[in-house]
Design a protein around this motif. Structure first.
Motif: not given
Length: 386
Positions: A155-169
């Motif tokens: 299994a594999a996992l990747a994270l990427h930055t998003e700019l919808q709102g401030e951190p926590g989601t």
């Protein structure tokens, strides 16, 4: 508890992020970034395996045999001058304006916590630090060189930055998460001549306009309205004077879709249109798909499993589903090979309303503990549950 541990090392990881931010590198060649990350991993007592010029992996072994999960971070930057005004702003002609420096630093932070807790899980955690995500070459290179083998990745996992709102989601989707991407270049070679005598020429500008309109009609008339597709031209170049019909016109564009079937159909139809117009106009038309990547598929069952893990182990996170993006991602190449989950992590800085790939964008470092917690919670619990 996991979030508290991640928050406790936040300042250390911010320093790493800022160090990486100031040495942005492009494509498959990221020697300074590789050396920095390699040194950090070796300080944790991990054995490093190198892939190509700049790819890296390290294996964290648990207390006993079990499955293997891969955690991916990309390392490359973009070819632009930074204009963020940050005290650690990068100098030169490259900049981390997509947040890959955050991705790498968060995975290094996760590695630190996972090494400390290796007696708490079974199986293996394979860390993947890849170059050349922005040009869709890094994961393909590392797959060809064996990143998914020895031990085999389950299994594999990747994270990427998003700019919808401030951190926590965290945002996720069950199914296709990013679009495919096919970048193409068209070279039209006609017969130049005097603008007053167009009948003696083969006008490549006219042929280019016909191509432009025909490709647009593919989206409006040959794709079901329920499908999401974009086909955009970003270059249309030719000519040097008002009364000269040029010999050559160059066009470049990009086509994106979530559906593999729509993607293949449109690529086939683009080639057919080019062949037909070449016959109709007498021009020589070359169509080159010079960079491409499939849509990143978040395995639905695995996504649901990972989201449940986050609900139980990182209650500080807000989880939002049914989220897809029109950008493309070369983690897609991994998702074709093994069950993969792709997550987006809110990283917006209040007052900074610039998008990814903008020279003035500023990612919020408060996102770092959330990213570390996500990697750690999912890796440990997936391995122990399976």
């Amino acid at each position: 508890m996991i979030f508290e541990k991640a928050n406790a090392i936040k300042d250390d990881i911010i320093k790493i992020r800022r160090d990486l931010h100031q040495i942005p590198e492009l494509g498959l060649s990221t020697p300074k970034t590789k050396a920095y990350i390699k040194k950090e991993l070796e300080a944790l007592g991990l054995e490093i395996k190198e892939y190509g010029e700049s790819g890296l992996s390290a294996l964290i072994k648990g207390r006993e045999e079990g499955k293997t999960i891969l955690l991916r971070a990309d390392m490359d930057a973009l070819p632009m001058k930074e204009n963020s005004g940050l005290e650690f702003e990068a100098k030169g002609d490259a900049a981390h304006t997509c947040g890959h420096d955050l991705h790498s630093s968060m995975l290094l932070g996760a590695a630190r916590l996972l090494v400390e807790r290796k007696d708490e899980f079974k199986g293996n955690i394979k860390l993947m630090f890849q170059p050349a995500e922005e040009i869709f070459k890094g994961s393909e290179m590392m797959i060809e060189e064996g990143i998914l083998e020895d031990p085999k990745v389950d299994a594999a996992l990747a994270l990427h930055t998003e700019l919808q709102g401030e951190p926590g989601t965290i945002y996720y989707n069950e199914g296709y998460m990013t679009t495919s991407c096919d970048n193409f270049k068209i070279t039209i070679t006609g017969k130049g001549g005097h603008g007053a005598y167009p009948h003696t020429t083969i006008d490549p500008i006219h042929v280019g306009v016909m191509l432009y309109l025909s490709f647009g009609e593919l989206v409006s008339r040959e794709v079901p309205p329920s499908e999401v597709v974009t086909l955009t031209f970003g270059q249309f170049s030719g000519g040097s004077n008002s009364n000269i019909i040029p010999e050559i016109v160059e066009m470049q564009g990009t086509m994106r879709s979530y559906s593999p079937e729509v993607r293949e159909k449109l690529k086939k139809r683009m080639l057919e249109i080019v062949e037909g117009l070449a016959i109709t106009t007498g021009a020589k038309i070359d169509l080159d798909f010079f960079a491409g990547v499939p849509s990143t598929y978040s395995d639905p069952d695995l996504t649901r499993e990972f989201i449940e893990i986050l609900k139980e182990n990182v209650p500080e996170l807000k989880l939002v589903g049914d989220h897809r993006i029109m950008a493309s991602e070369d983690m897609a190449n991994v998702s074709v090979k093994v069950p993969t989950v792709y997550l987006m992590l809110d990283s917006k800085t209040a007052g900074n309303d610039f998008s990814h790939h903008n020279p003035a964008v500023n990612f919020n470092e408060d996102a770092i503990p959330y990213g570390i917690s996500t990697f750690v919670a999912i890796a440990i619990n997936y391995l122990n549950n399976n």
